[in-house]
Motif scaffolding. Structure first.
Motif, PDB file in Angstrom:
ATOM      1  N   VAL A 114       0.613  -0.936  -0.010  1.00 22.88           N
ATOM      2  CA  VAL A 114       0.113  -0.015   0.363  1.00 22.88           C
ATOM      3  C   VAL A 114       1.019   0.957  -0.165  1.00 22.88           C
ATOM      4  CG1 VAL A 114      -1.145   1.301   1.356  1.00 22.88           C
ATOM      5  CG2 VAL A 114      -2.233  -1.254   1.403  1.00 22.88           C
ATOM      6  N   VAL A 115       0.769   2.036  -0.594  1.00 20.47           N
ATOM      7  CA  VAL A 115       1.361   3.391  -0.891  1.00 20.47           C
ATOM      8  C   VAL A 115       0.842   4.656  -0.916  1.00 20.47           C
ATOM      9  CG1 VAL A 115       3.131   5.277  -2.329  1.00 20.47           C
ATOM     10  CG2 VAL A 115       3.272   2.288  -2.052  1.00 20.47           C
ATOM     11  N   THR A 116       0.738   5.156   0.597  1.00 18.34           N
ATOM     12  CA  THR A 116      -0.239   6.063   0.356  1.00 18.34           C
ATOM     13  C   THR A 116       0.324   7.660   0.280  1.00 18.34           C
ATOM     14  OG1 THR A 116      -2.490   7.173   1.625  1.00 18.34           O
ATOM     15  CG2 THR A 116      -0.699   6.346   2.593  1.00 18.34           C
TER      16      THR A 116
ATOM     17  N   THR B 213       4.137  -3.768   3.151  1.00 21.92           N
ATOM     18  CA  THR B 213       4.611  -2.905   3.497  1.00 21.92           C
ATOM     19  C   THR B 213       3.603  -1.691   3.138  1.00 21.92           C
ATOM     20  OG1 THR B 213       5.996  -3.395   1.723  1.00 21.92           O
ATOM     21  CG2 THR B 213       6.711  -1.686   1.826  1.00 21.92           C
ATOM     22  N   VAL B 214       3.535  -0.413   3.657  1.00 24.81           N
ATOM     23  CA  VAL B 214       2.423   0.587   3.846  1.00 24.81           C
ATOM     24  C   VAL B 214       3.801   1.612   3.840  1.00 24.81           C
ATOM     25  CG1 VAL B 214       0.887   1.913   4.807  1.00 24.81           C
ATOM     26  CG2 VAL B 214       1.220  -0.932   5.371  1.00 24.81           C
ATOM     27  N   LEU B 215       3.923   2.240   2.764  1.00 19.04           N
ATOM     28  CA  LEU B 215       4.788   3.429   2.112  1.00 19.04           C
ATOM     29  C   LEU B 215       3.841   4.819   2.197  1.00 19.04           C
ATOM     30  CD1 LEU B 215       7.438   1.937  -0.165  1.00 19.04           C
ATOM     31  CD2 LEU B 215       7.427   2.074   2.490  1.00 19.04           C
ATOM     32  N   THR B 216       4.715   5.895   3.053  1.00 19.06           N
ATOM     33  CA  THR B 216       3.396   7.305   2.459  1.00 19.06           C
ATOM     34  C   THR B 216       4.564   7.639   1.894  1.00 19.06           C
ATOM     35  OG1 THR B 216       4.395   7.714   4.907  1.00 19.06           O
ATOM     36  CG2 THR B 216       2.359   7.433   4.733  1.00 19.06           C
ATOM     37  N   ALA B 217       3.828   9.073   0.855  1.00 21.15           N
ATOM     38  CA  ALA B 217       4.870   9.430  -0.077  1.00 21.15           C
ATOM     39  C   ALA B 217       4.219  11.216  -0.413  1.00 21.15           C
ATOM     40  CB  ALA B 217       5.414   8.699  -1.389  1.00 21.15           C
ATOM     41  N   TYR B 218       4.700  11.532  -1.013  1.00 18.62           N
ATOM     42  CA  TYR B 218       4.883  13.359  -1.145  1.00 18.62           C
ATOM     43  C   TYR B 218       5.008  13.551  -2.796  1.00 18.62           C
ATOM     44  CZ  TYR B 218       5.323  18.577  -1.681  1.00 18.62           C
ATOM     45  OH  TYR B 218       5.277  19.671  -1.743  1.00 18.62           O
TER      46      TYR B 218
ATOM     47  N   CYS C  68       8.669   7.297   1.558  1.00 25.63           N
ATOM     48  CA  CYS C  68       9.930   6.224   3.121  1.00 25.63           C
ATOM     49  C   CYS C  68       9.975   5.388   2.313  1.00 25.63           C
ATOM     50  CB  CYS C  68       8.281   6.220   3.764  1.00 25.63           C
ATOM     51  SG  CYS C  68       7.778   7.007   4.987  1.00 25.63           S
ATOM     52  N   ARG C  69      10.773   4.182   3.239  1.00 27.88           N
ATOM     53  CA  ARG C  69      11.399   3.030   2.243  1.00 27.88           C
ATOM     54  C   ARG C  69      10.889   2.162   3.193  1.00 27.88           C
ATOM     55  NH1 ARG C  69      13.146   7.495   0.194  1.00 27.88           N
ATOM     56  NH2 ARG C  69      15.042   7.751  -0.730  1.00 27.88           N
ATOM     57  N   ARG C  70      11.110   0.890   2.563  1.00 23.79           N
ATOM     58  CA  ARG C  70      11.134  -0.560   3.482  1.00 23.79           C
ATOM     59  C   ARG C  70      11.743  -0.388   4.269  1.00 23.79           C
ATOM     60  NH1 ARG C  70      11.228  -3.670  -1.729  1.00 23.79           N
ATOM     61  NH2 ARG C  70      12.471  -2.017  -2.841  1.00 23.79           N
ATOM     62  N   GLY C  71      11.208  -1.038   5.864  1.00 18.30           N
ATOM     63  CA  GLY C  71      12.235  -1.136   7.065  1.00 18.30           C
ATOM     64  C   GLY C  71      11.684  -0.005   8.043  1.00 18.30           C
ATOM     65  N   ASP C  72      10.932   1.613   7.264  1.00 12.49           N
ATOM     66  CA  ASP C  72      10.929   2.406   7.830  1.00 12.49           C
ATOM     67  C   ASP C  72       9.439   2.514   9.227  1.00 12.49           C
ATOM     68  OD1 ASP C  72      12.763   3.752   6.839  1.00 12.49           O
ATOM     69  OD2 ASP C  72      11.124   5.653   5.845  1.00 12.49           O
TER      70      ASP C  72
ATOM     71  N   THR D 177       5.230  11.133   8.505  1.00 10.37           N
ATOM     72  CA  THR D 177       6.365  11.819   7.366  1.00 10.37           C
ATOM     73  C   THR D 177       5.683  11.121   6.066  1.00 10.37           C
ATOM     74  OG1 THR D 177       8.319  10.792   7.290  1.00 10.37           O
ATOM     75  CG2 THR D 177       8.399  11.749   9.445  1.00 10.37           C
ATOM     76  N   SER D 178       6.501  12.331   5.246  1.00  5.98           N
ATOM     77  CA  SER D 178       6.303  11.485   3.745  1.00  5.98           C
ATOM     78  C   SER D 178       7.623  11.212   3.059  1.00  5.98           C
ATOM     79  CB  SER D 178       5.738  12.786   3.071  1.00  5.98           C
ATOM     80  OG  SER D 178       5.094  13.055   2.598  1.00  5.98           O
TER      81      SER D 178
END
Length: 539
Positions: free
Chosen positions: A301-303, A324-329, A341-345, A353-354
């Motif tokens: 999931v990327v949000t 894997t759940v990641l955020t991005a901007y 974000c990076r996998r493992g964060d 954060t983004s």
């Protein structure tokens, strides 16, 4: 320019995907199922039709249609023919679409027939009859079997048939003439804070950006990607179609977000990848029929948003088992991708954060001191070439040394992770203190009875401005305005506490999922109460 995956242009990426993943399923759209080899053939046929229609390199070709196989084929075909794609928002009315068509001087429009009960063709023709001038628009192709008996209009079938006389060699010669710096698309901004402007993005920026996106997200061959994000937005087109092409993932386009359809698709198609705004995932988790569907294949999931509740990340991992759940901007002016974000964060960092700058990109915050909020500036390969035919706006947005002024407010931590706190234009001042709505929204979102929330500044005779919160309660909650304000006084500085609360059944969002803050600000007071009363049944 090195794009990261060896592709200089989008046509190169399409041809490579067709060769590399030939027998693998590329697109599932209802009963239609095609392989990557078949997709490559259809894109070349679509490009041939553009050549037959006398589309020249650099001509603008607009597309006004929902997420479908035809969108994918027609858009990639236009770009392969050297055209610059202009995606139109599917929520536009005829006059709004005509404005973008006129300003981009599109020569060809690819349009759906009827969507959500609206005839887009009739809507556009009404706008023209009302005075919208489109002298550059020579042809309208209806993505269906029939078209109105009007000069310049024809069906998708007729359009493709006209390209039969154009050879594959001619198509490939046209595609080969493109360079990495050739413009691939003009993405018009969402217009939530003013008149949309067209960000010109190149082929190299697109393929490099979404090769990086795919690598950081961990997208892989064989993934099955449900694309609910609209194709007219970079999150749908580039983080969807282009990303899938880089990895050989299967695209499953969904024209409209409907949680029941999403659940059914995940179970039936064994979906493994589901990017989207936080509201999409929240509604999935809270749906009463969720347990009746097998969602065990979901793994990525990327949000992205100013507010991503920590408990949303934890629930996706804990309740659905998403690895894997990641955020991005990102923003249109930066090819849709800036930080990730990076996998493992850890979950706390993903929620708060983004992420940090993607490779090849610099991010800094123009602020009074370390750790303080300020405008986010971006520099790198992803920054748009310009606003289309708007040098004044371009000079205002990009500094002489290449920094893009995003208009977003954020804070950078010591590790370079960016937290977006708001839009510059959304900030309001309470008795001399700067209040950032997204920060207040994030705090209010921690209340167990709050499902969704938006905050805007409203005039106040004593303090100048104060916050007003529009709140969607969780199912079955009986939260009152007084309860929430009292809770907020215990959880945040007094100047941040909203002085007004209105409960609504949903927040006004544009088709890309952003809350339309301008609409909220314009409809406060009596008119807002009447409008929201229709939505929620209360003031």
């Amino acid at each position: 320019m090195d794009t990261g995956g060896g592709w200089a242009t989008i046509p190169e990426l399409v041809r490579d995907a067709a060769a590399r993943y030939g027998g693998r399923e590329a697109v599932v759209d209802g009963r239609a199922r095609i392989t990557y080899a078949e997709l490559g053939e259809r894109v070349e046929r679509s490009a041939a039709a553009c050549l037959a229609a006398r589309i020249r390199p650099g001509d603008r070709v607009a597309i006004w249609a929902p997420n479908t196989l035809d969108w994918i084929v027609s858009a990639l075909g236009a770009v392969t023919a050297g055209a610059v794609l202009v995606p139109l928002n599917t929520r536009f009315k005829g006059a709004e679409a005509a404005d973008i068509l006129a300003r981009s001087r599109a020569r060809l429009l690819l349009v759906t027939g009827t969507f959500l009960g609206t005839s887009y063709v009739a809507s556009l023709r009404r706008a023209q009859q009302a005075g919208a001038a489109l002298p550059a628009l020579e042809q309208v192709v209806v993505l269906g079997d029939t078209a109105p008996d009007v000069p310049g209009y024809r069906s998708w079938k007729e359009f493709l048939a006209a390209g039969d006389k154009v050879t594959n060699a001619e198509v490939r010669e046209r595609a080969a003439a493109l360079t990495p710096s050739s413009p691939s698309d003009i993405v018009f901004t969402s217009g939530t804070t003013g008149r949309p402007k067209g960000a010109v993005i190149t082929h190299a920026q697109t393929v490099r950006g979404y090769e990086i996106w795919s690598g950081l997200a961990g997208l892989r061959e064989g993934d099955r990607y449900l694309i609910v994000n609209p194709f007219f937005h970079t999150f749908g087109y580039k983080a969807g179609i282009i990303a899938c092409l880089t990895r050989g993932a299967t695209m499953i386009p969904q024209p409209v977000f409907d949680v029941d359809t999403v659940l059914a698709h995940i179970a039936a198609e064994r979906v493994s990848v589901l990017p989207g705004p936080p509201t999409l995932h929240q509604s999935l988790l809270d749906h009463p029929g969720r347990d009746a569907h097998d969602l065990s294949t979901l793994r990525l999931v990327v949000t992205g948003a100013a507010v991503v509740p920590l408990r949303l990340v934890e629930r996706l991992r804990g309740e659905l088992g998403v690895d894997t759940v990641l955020t991005a901007y990102g923003l249109s002016e930066a090819s849709g991708i800036v930080t990730m974000c990076r996998r493992g964060d850890p979950p706390e960092r993903i929620a708060s954060t983004s992420g940090r700058a993607i490779p090849g990109t610099e991010v800094r915050v123009e602020s009074a001191g370390p750790g303080e909020p300020g405008e986010v500036l971006v520099r790198g390969f992803n920054v748009m070439r310009e606003y289309f035919e708007d040098p004044a706006a371009t000079a205002e947005a990009i500094t002489p040394d290449g920094w893009l002024r995003t208009g977003d407010v954020g804070i950078l931590d010591a590790d370079g992770y960016l937290r977006i706190t708001d839009r510059v234009k959304d900030m309001f001042i309470v008795g001399g203190f700067n209040a950032y709505p997204a920060e207040v929204e994030q705090l209010l979102g921690l209340h167990p009875d709050v499902a969704d929330v938006a905050v805007v500044g409203v005039p106040d005779s004593r303090l100048g401005e104060v916050g007003k919160a529009y709140v969607v309660r969780r199912r079955g909650a009986v939260l009152t305005a007084d309860d929430l304000i009292a809770w907020a006084r215990r959880e945040m500085a007094n100047y941040k506490v909203p002085r007004h609360v209105a409960f609504v059944t949903e927040l006004p969002r544009n088709a890309s999922g952003k809350v339309v803050k301008g609409w909220l600000r314009e409809n406060t007071g009596e008119s807002m109460g009447k409008t929201m009363g229709k939505m929620s049944g209360e003031d």
